[in-house]
Design an enzyme around this catalytic site. Structure first.
Site, PDB file in Angstrom:
ATOM      1  N   GLU A  18       0.791  -1.233   0.000  1.00 35.03           N
ATOM      2  CA  GLU A  18       0.000   0.000   0.000  1.00 35.03           C
ATOM      3  C   GLU A  18       0.827   1.289   0.000  1.00 35.03           C
ATOM      4  OE1 GLU A  18      -2.789  -0.525   3.262  1.00 35.03           O
ATOM      5  OE2 GLU A  18      -3.564  -2.384   2.392  1.00 35.03           O
ATOM      6  N   ASN A  78       2.003  -4.681  -3.316  1.00 37.82           N
ATOM      7  CA  ASN A  78       0.606  -5.063  -3.140  1.00 37.82           C
ATOM      8  C   ASN A  78      -0.202  -3.815  -2.764  1.00 37.82           C
ATOM      9  OD1 ASN A  78      -1.378  -7.266  -2.642  1.00 37.82           O
ATOM     10  ND2 ASN A  78      -1.174  -6.752  -0.462  1.00 37.82           N
ATOM     11  N   HIS A 124     -10.525  -5.889  -2.411  1.00 35.71           N
ATOM     12  CA  HIS A 124     -11.572  -5.765  -1.389  1.00 35.71           C
ATOM     13  C   HIS A 124     -12.753  -5.035  -2.030  1.00 35.71           C
ATOM     14  CE1 HIS A 124      -9.029  -7.319   1.768  1.00 35.71           C
ATOM     15  NE2 HIS A 124      -8.077  -6.467   1.421  1.00 35.71           N
ATOM     16  N   GLU A 129      -6.168 -10.524  -1.857  1.00 35.79           N
ATOM     17  CA  GLU A 129      -6.952 -10.352  -0.617  1.00 35.79           C
ATOM     18  C   GLU A 129      -8.446 -10.277  -0.930  1.00 35.79           C
ATOM     19  OE1 GLU A 129      -5.507  -7.112   1.831  1.00 35.79           O
ATOM     20  OE2 GLU A 129      -3.407  -7.561   1.389  1.00 35.79           O
ATOM     21  N   ASP A 138     -12.259 -10.214  -1.168  1.00 30.31           N
ATOM     22  CA  ASP A 138     -13.540 -10.396  -0.468  1.00 30.31           C
ATOM     23  C   ASP A 138     -14.533  -9.405  -1.073  1.00 30.31           C
ATOM     24  OD1 ASP A 138     -12.684  -8.019   0.883  1.00 30.31           O
ATOM     25  OD2 ASP A 138     -12.238  -9.103   2.729  1.00 30.31           O
TER      26      ASP A 138
HETATM   27  O1  G3I Z   1      -3.162  -7.750  18.509  1.00 29.77           O
HETATM   28  C1  G3I Z   1      -4.156  -6.947  19.116  1.00 29.77           C
HETATM   29  C2  G3I Z   1      -4.627  -7.552  20.415  1.00 29.77           C
HETATM   30  O2  G3I Z   1      -3.542  -7.567  21.315  1.00 29.77           O
HETATM   31  C3  G3I Z   1      -5.779  -6.720  20.974  1.00 29.77           C
HETATM   32  O3  G3I Z   1      -6.279  -7.339  22.100  1.00 29.77           O
HETATM   33  C4  G3I Z   1      -6.889  -6.613  19.934  1.00 29.77           C
HETATM   34  C5  G3I Z   1      -8.024  -5.724  20.406  1.00 29.77           C
HETATM   35  O4  G3I Z   1      -8.710  -5.150  19.327  1.00 29.77           O
HETATM   36  O5  G3I Z   1      -6.361  -6.047  18.755  1.00 29.77           O
HETATM   37  C6  G3I Z   1      -5.343  -6.835  18.171  1.00 29.77           C
HETATM   38  O6  G3I Z   1      -4.898  -6.193  17.010  1.00 29.77           O
HETATM   39  C7  G3I Z   1      -5.755  -6.306  15.878  1.00 29.77           C
HETATM   40  C8  G3I Z   1      -5.036  -7.043  14.772  1.00 29.77           C
HETATM   41  O7  G3I Z   1      -5.820  -7.064  13.594  1.00 29.77           O
HETATM   42  C9  G3I Z   1      -4.713  -8.485  15.153  1.00 29.77           C
HETATM   43  O8  G3I Z   1      -5.883  -9.203  15.399  1.00 29.77           O
HETATM   44  C10 G3I Z   1      -6.119  -4.901  15.425  1.00 29.77           C
HETATM   45  O9  G3I Z   1      -6.930  -4.273  16.384  1.00 29.77           O
HETATM   46  C11 G3I Z   1      -6.841  -4.956  14.102  1.00 29.77           C
HETATM   47  O10 G3I Z   1      -6.988  -3.628  13.598  1.00 29.77           O
HETATM   48  C12 G3I Z   1      -6.038  -5.751  13.100  1.00 29.77           C
HETATM   49  O11 G3I Z   1      -6.789  -5.801  11.899  1.00 29.77           O
HETATM   50  C13 G3I Z   1      -6.082  -6.282  10.773  1.00 29.77           C
HETATM   51  C14 G3I Z   1      -5.925  -5.162   9.750  1.00 29.77           C
HETATM   52  O12 G3I Z   1      -5.282  -5.676   8.612  1.00 29.77           O
HETATM   53  C15 G3I Z   1      -5.123  -3.996  10.288  1.00 29.77           C
HETATM   54  O13 G3I Z   1      -4.964  -3.047   9.317  1.00 29.77           O
HETATM   55  C16 G3I Z   1      -6.894  -7.415  10.159  1.00 29.77           C
HETATM   56  O14 G3I Z   1      -6.947  -8.509  11.086  1.00 29.77           O
HETATM   57  C17 G3I Z   1      -6.237  -7.858   8.855  1.00 29.77           C
HETATM   58  O15 G3I Z   1      -7.069  -8.803   8.212  1.00 29.77           O
HETATM   59  C18 G3I Z   1      -6.065  -6.639   7.951  1.00 29.77           C
HETATM   60  O16 G3I Z   1      -5.464  -7.037   6.743  1.00 29.77           O
HETATM   61  C19 G3I Z   1      -5.237  -5.987   5.790  1.00 29.77           C
HETATM   62  C20 G3I Z   1      -3.995  -6.369   5.020  1.00 29.77           C
HETATM   63  O17 G3I Z   1      -2.910  -6.603   5.884  1.00 29.77           O
HETATM   64  C21 G3I Z   1      -3.622  -5.283   4.004  1.00 29.77           C
HETATM   65  N1  G3I Z   1      -4.749  -4.959   3.151  1.00 29.77           N
HETATM   66  C22 G3I Z   1      -6.001  -4.662   3.839  1.00 29.77           C
HETATM   67  C23 G3I Z   1      -6.366  -5.792   4.788  1.00 29.77           C
HETATM   68  C24 G3I Z   1      -7.720  -5.549   5.433  1.00 29.77           C
HETATM   69  O18 G3I Z   1      -7.671  -4.412   6.252  1.00 29.77           O
END
Ligand code: G3I
Length: 319
Positions: free
Chosen positions: A131, A172, A208, A238, A240
């Site tokens: 990104e 990506n 997405h 990715e 969906d």
């Molecule tokens: O690790 C913490 C945990 O300690 C805490 O308790 C919890 C509470 O909310 O949060 C956890 O972190 C989360 C993390 O995922 C791991 O689960 C974050 O809040 C959450 O924002 C994060 O979301 C991820 C997101 O990227 C962040 O930008 C999604 O799971 C993940 O699927 C998503 O993937 C991205 C790709 O990397 C790039 N392209 C877009 C795609 C969708 O957003």
């Protein structure tokens, strides 16, 4: 037939899914994920990111990423690495650091070469840079760009190439799946990097999408061909297709059609090497937590039942 079997029969390297460590405690989930006739490829959704792998400078942590790499390897599934350099999910020592260009260069080199090197020989392709652009095609002004300008791209790609010469190196991004300012910016970057002999093998089209608003097969296809013409492969990385909840039979039918459109485009382009959905069940999709009131973006529902979208994917592969 199962989706990876179909994809391979039609000349693709894989059909795959992202996954994440917390889900791996669900044995029913793991059983479906582990079926390599359905999923021939796995992407760790979070556990290879910078905040997970180098939370403190110079101290690397592989627990989560190793768990997914070991699972995929045991199952005979290909891996995509995600990612080396991204503005999001950075540890604060990187995001709020104040570095000279020389310091940040060596921080990127150390991070990318250690991460890619740890999995040397085990990863089909790496999202080395994730990104880099804003939606209008301008550069995203994160710590990397603000400190190094566009040089950070080649610094990361060169470090990754040295660490695992066999891995395909990708950039990506999202909203580059169809023609427009952002895709044009990415094409310009590919040209610049190729002209400078910077190692780059592929462009990841995140994909997405929104039910009823998916770009047409012809625009997806011509956009893929524009990248391929510059000497890179492409992959849908990715995928969906979300909707406003609740689901209705009409929305699920439209979603099926939309999945077919996207798969058909990749199917029509030989150098579109594979397709990854961003997890496979609505139970573990990122969508509802980010887009309030939206979800149901994946081909299996929250109870692991196949939705019409599953058949839409099979139809896209020509079955
Ligand atoms: O690790 C913490 C945990 O300690 C805490 O308790 C919890 C509470 O909310 O949060 C956890 O972190 C989360 C993390 O995922 C791991 O689960 C974050 O809040 C959450 O924002 C994060 O979301 C991820 C997101 O990227 C962040 O930008 C999604 O799971 C993940 O699927 C998503 O993937 C991205 C790709 O990397 C790039 N392209 C877009 C795609 C969708 O957003």
């Amino acid at each position: 037939a199962k989706l990876n079997t179909l994809a391979k029969a039609k000349g693709k390297l894989y059909f795959g899914s992202a996954t994440d460590n917390p889900e791996l405690t669900n044995t029913a989930y793991v059983a479906i994920l582990s079926d390599s006739t359905t999923f021939g490829q796995i992407t760790p959704g979070n556990s290879m990111k910078w905040d997970a792998t180098e939370p403190t400078q110079g101290q690397f942590s592989w627990t989560g990423a190793d768990q997914i790499v070991n699972l995929a390897t045991t199952n005979g599934q290909v891996l995509r690495g995600h990612n080396c350099v991204w503005h999001n999910q950075l540890p604060s020592w990187v995001s709020s650091g104040s570095f000279t260009s020389a310091q940040l260069t060596s921080i990127i080199q150390n991070h990318c070469s250690t991460l890619v090197g740890h999995y040397k020989g085990q990863i089909y392709s790496w999202d080395v840079v994730n990104e880099p652009f804003n939606d209008d095609g301008t550069w995203r002004t994160d710590v990397f760009y603000n400190t190094l300008g566009t040089d950070y791209i080649q610094i990361a790609l060169n470090a990754a190439r040295s660490a695992d010469p066999a891995a395909k190196l990708y950039i990506n991004d999202y909203n580059i799946e169809y023609p427009g300012a952002k895709s044009t910016a990415m094409q310009s970057l590919v040209k610049t990097l190729k002209a400078a002999s910077v190692p780059l093998d592929g462009i990841g089209l995140q994909s997405h999408f929104i039910v009823g608003s998916v770009p047409s097969t012809s625009s997806l296809e011509s956009n893929m061909n524009a990248f391929v013409a510059l000497g890179v492969e492409v992959a849908i990385t990715e995928l969906d297709i979300r909707m406003t909840l609740p689901t209705t039979p009409t929305l699920l039918a439209q979603q099926k059609t939309d999945y077919t459109s996207v798969i058909s485009a990749c199917q029509a382009v030989d150098q579109c090497v594979g397709i990854t959905i961003w997890d496979w069940t609505d139970k573990y999709s990122w969508v509802p937590s980010t887009f309030s009131g939206q979800g149901a973006a994946l081909p299996w529902d929250e109870n692991f039942q196949k939705k019409p979208a599953y058949d839409g994917i099979a139809i896209g592969f020509g079955n």
